[in-house]
Motif scaffolding. Structure first.
Motif, short mmCIF file in Angstrom:
data_model
loop_
_atom_site.label_atom_id
_atom_site.label_comp_id
_atom_site.label_asym_id
_atom_site.label_seq_id
_atom_site.Cartn_x
_atom_site.Cartn_y
_atom_site.Cartn_z
N GLY A 27 0.15 -75.26 -5.65
CA GLY A 27 1.29 -76.09 -7.06
C GLY A 27 0.18 -77.21 -6.90
O GLY A 27 0.67 -78.41 -7.70
N LEU A 28 -1.08 -77.75 -6.51
CA LEU A 28 -1.17 -79.08 -5.79
C LEU A 28 -2.47 -79.08 -6.27
O LEU A 28 -3.55 -78.24 -5.96
N ALA A 29 -2.94 -80.08 -6.96
CA ALA A 29 -4.12 -80.48 -7.26
C ALA A 29 -5.33 -81.00 -5.44
O ALA A 29 -4.78 -82.00 -5.63
N LEU A 30 -6.05 -79.95 -5.73
CA LEU A 30 -6.71 -80.37 -4.15
C LEU A 30 -7.22 -80.82 -4.25
O LEU A 30 -8.83 -80.48 -4.51
N ALA A 31 -7.93 -81.93 -2.89
CA ALA A 31 -9.69 -82.57 -2.45
C ALA A 31 -9.88 -82.19 -0.81
O ALA A 31 -8.61 -82.11 -0.23
N ARG A 32 -10.63 -81.58 -0.62
CA ARG A 32 -11.47 -81.16 0.74
C ARG A 32 -11.66 -81.50 1.28
O ARG A 32 -13.17 -81.78 1.22
N VAL A 33 -11.72 -81.27 3.05
CA VAL A 33 -12.53 -82.51 3.99
C VAL A 33 -14.02 -82.06 4.57
O VAL A 33 -13.00 -80.57 5.33
N THR A 34 -14.52 -81.76 4.51
CA THR A 34 -15.50 -80.52 5.15
C THR A 34 -16.25 -81.11 6.01
O THR A 34 -16.96 -80.62 6.95
N THR A 35 -16.29 -82.38 6.52
CA THR A 35 -16.82 -83.24 6.92
C THR A 35 -16.53 -83.91 8.79
O THR A 35 -17.16 -84.75 9.02
N ALA A 36 -15.53 -83.27 8.82
CA ALA A 36 -14.20 -83.81 10.21
C ALA A 36 -15.60 -83.18 11.26
O ALA A 36 -16.39 -82.55 11.23
N ALA A 37 -15.00 -83.88 12.18
CA ALA A 37 -15.37 -83.12 13.99
C ALA A 37 -14.82 -81.76 13.71
O ALA A 37 -13.47 -81.95 13.26
N PRO A 38 -16.25 -80.34 14.33
CA PRO A 38 -15.61 -79.69 14.24
C PRO A 38 -14.84 -78.49 15.36
O PRO A 38 -14.01 -78.07 14.46
N LEU A 39 -14.20 -79.52 15.57
CA LEU A 39 -12.85 -79.45 16.45
C LEU A 39 -11.52 -80.27 16.13
O LEU A 39 -10.57 -79.54 16.67
N ALA A 40 -11.58 -80.67 14.93
CA ALA A 40 -10.82 -81.14 13.89
C ALA A 40 -9.15 -80.40 13.87
O ALA A 40 -8.46 -80.63 14.22
N SER A 41 -9.67 -78.97 13.70
CA SER A 41 -8.19 -78.59 13.09
C SER A 41 -8.25 -77.78 14.79
O SER A 41 -7.55 -76.36 14.27
N PHE A 42 -9.14 -77.11 15.83
CA PHE A 42 -8.95 -76.86 16.68
C PHE A 42 -6.93 -76.40 17.35
O PHE A 42 -6.93 -77.70 17.75
N ASP A 43 -6.40 -75.32 16.68
CA ASP A 43 -5.30 -75.21 17.39
C ASP A 43 -4.61 -74.73 18.12
O ASP A 43 -5.48 -73.54 19.07
N CYS A 44 -3.34 -74.68 19.81
CA CYS A 44 -3.08 -74.37 20.84
C CYS A 44 -2.15 -73.12 20.28
O CYS A 44 -0.95 -74.11 20.74
N ASP A 45 -2.73 -72.26 20.43
CA ASP A 45 -1.25 -71.27 20.20
C ASP A 45 -1.70 -70.27 20.84
O ASP A 45 0.10 -69.87 20.93
N THR A 46 -2.17 -70.44 21.40
CA THR A 46 -1.75 -69.00 22.67
C THR A 46 -2.59 -70.53 23.92
O THR A 46 -2.97 -71.46 24.08
N TRP A 47 -2.29 -69.77 25.22
CA TRP A 47 -2.24 -69.90 26.70
C TRP A 47 -4.21 -69.83 26.84
O TRP A 47 -4.90 -71.36 27.35
N GLU A 48 -5.00 -68.78 25.99
CA GLU A 48 -5.91 -69.23 25.85
C GLU A 48 -6.70 -70.03 25.10
O GLU A 48 -7.37 -70.90 25.52
N ASN A 49 -6.18 -70.61 24.51
CA ASN A 49 -6.59 -71.71 23.14
C ASN A 49 -6.15 -72.46 24.13
O ASN A 49 -7.49 -73.94 23.99
N ILE A 50 -5.28 -73.28 25.50
CA ILE A 50 -4.87 -73.92 25.54
C ILE A 50 -6.40 -74.59 26.68
O ILE A 50 -6.56 -75.61 27.37
N ALA A 51 -6.42 -73.67 27.89
CA ALA A 51 -7.44 -73.40 28.97
C ALA A 51 -8.45 -73.98 28.02
O ALA A 51 -9.33 -74.74 29.23
N ALA A 52 -9.35 -73.24 27.30
CA ALA A 52 -10.15 -73.63 26.52
C ALA A 52 -10.59 -75.21 26.00
O ALA A 52 -11.08 -75.89 26.58
N ALA A 53 -8.87 -75.55 24.94
CA ALA A 53 -9.07 -77.17 25.13
C ALA A 53 -8.70 -78.00 26.62
O ALA A 53 -10.08 -79.33 26.54
N ARG A 54 -8.34 -78.04 27.50
CA ARG A 54 -8.77 -78.32 28.88
C ARG A 54 -9.91 -78.34 29.64
O ARG A 54 -10.52 -79.30 30.26
N ALA A 55 -10.85 -76.85 29.38
CA ALA A 55 -11.74 -77.37 29.97
C ALA A 55 -12.93 -78.22 28.79
O ALA A 55 -14.07 -78.73 29.53
N ARG A 56 -12.72 -78.01 27.45
CA ARG A 56 -13.82 -78.58 26.75
C ARG A 56 -13.72 -80.08 26.61
O ARG A 56 -13.84 -81.18 27.33
#
Length: 293
Positions: A166-195
């Protein structure tokens, strides 16, 4: 962008089912809880509202809970927005280890520059909208939440796509590649810690962690301090490097004023001293310093 142009809402009330029920907000990446990492990213907010259970945080925040607890992100967003006062509201989920101030500022600037947009969302590398990495105009946001409440009786359990549809949206595609990386699983957390321990990231991550731990809010000119440490180590002795940088920080704190300028001046003086020290040890003609015959 004006100071405190926005309030922030951080959604931190998830059950962490894919983490075995662990409190996701308290999971540490790079020595800091995920919640504190997100709070650093929205540090420019006039006020920050965290939706979830109370816990210690690196900076002061306001707290609220969704109804019912565990009612999902849309219910949490509705609860958080009720506590905001500004015309713009930044919304972030708590599980974003790589979200940063630059991304938040970019989202805010994008929305401020587009009078027709009612929200600016980050788009991830797969082309998907990220409504929990976004900034919203408060009035259209409240309008859509009220319409959903009227239609469904409650926002609990509703998908976020009903809001953004229901909203008029502007979209940003220029952010750092991992800005939206989320930690849903322990595998994600391990990857973030290594990164964050990779060579290109570890120093900035460490400096940010130390500043949060010590309650410091200042810009650190890392190359300048590293150059000073190198000069002290090479021109004096290896242990001189950490001791010199400590004394520079202490002197800058004593000097007061604008922190970056005070640090730069202290570094300048210490670097000049290190150069003079090194010159004495390398000058074979100066004898005891008494001049020439």
């Amino acid at each position: 962008m004006s100071a405190h142009a926005y309030d922030a809402v951080v959604l931190a009330g998830g059950a962490g089912r894919r983490l075995g029920g662990v409190d996701k907000a308290a999971v540490r990446v790079g020595g800091r809880p995920l919640l504190d990492r997100v709070l650093t990213a929205c540090g420019g907010a006039g006020a920050t509202v965290v939706v979830g259970g109370r816990r210690a945080t690196a900076r002061p925040v306001a707290w609220t809970r969704e109804e019912p607890p565990g009612g999902g992100p849309l219910a949490a967003l509705a609860a958080g927005v009720r506590e905001t006062r500004t015309a713009l509201v930044v919304v972030l989920s708590v599980d974003l280890p790589f979200i940063d101030r630059v991304t938040v500022d970019t989202l805010v600037a994008t929305l401020e520059s587009d009078p027709h947009a009612e929200a600016a969302l980050l788009v991830d590398a797969g082309g998907r909208d990220q409504p929990l990495v976004a900034v919203y105009r408060a009035e259209p946001l409240r309008r859509e939440l009220a319409l959903l409440d009227a239609e469904y009786g409650s926002p609990a359990g509703l998908p976020l796509r009903l809001l953004t549809a229901g909203l008029a949206l502007a979209r940003v595609t220029t952010a750092a590649p991992l800005a939206s990386f989320d930690c849903d699983t322990w595998e994600n957390i391990a990857a973030a810690r290594a990164r964050i321990r990779e060579h290109g990231h570890v120093l900035d991550e460490w400096i940010t962690a130390v500043k949060d731990e010590l309650g410091l809010d200042l810009a650190v000119d890392t190359p300048l301090l590293l150059d000073l440490a190198r000069d002290a180590a090479h021109g004096v002795a290896r242990p001189a490097a950490p001791l010199t940088t400590f004394l520079v920080g202490y002197a800058a704190g004593r000097a007061g004023g604008e922190a970056p300028e005070a640090v730069a001046e202290a570094v300048r003086k210490a670097t000049a001293l290190a150069a003079r020290w090194a010159a004495e040890t390398s000058d074979k003609t100066s004898g005891d310093g008494g001049g020439t015959a």
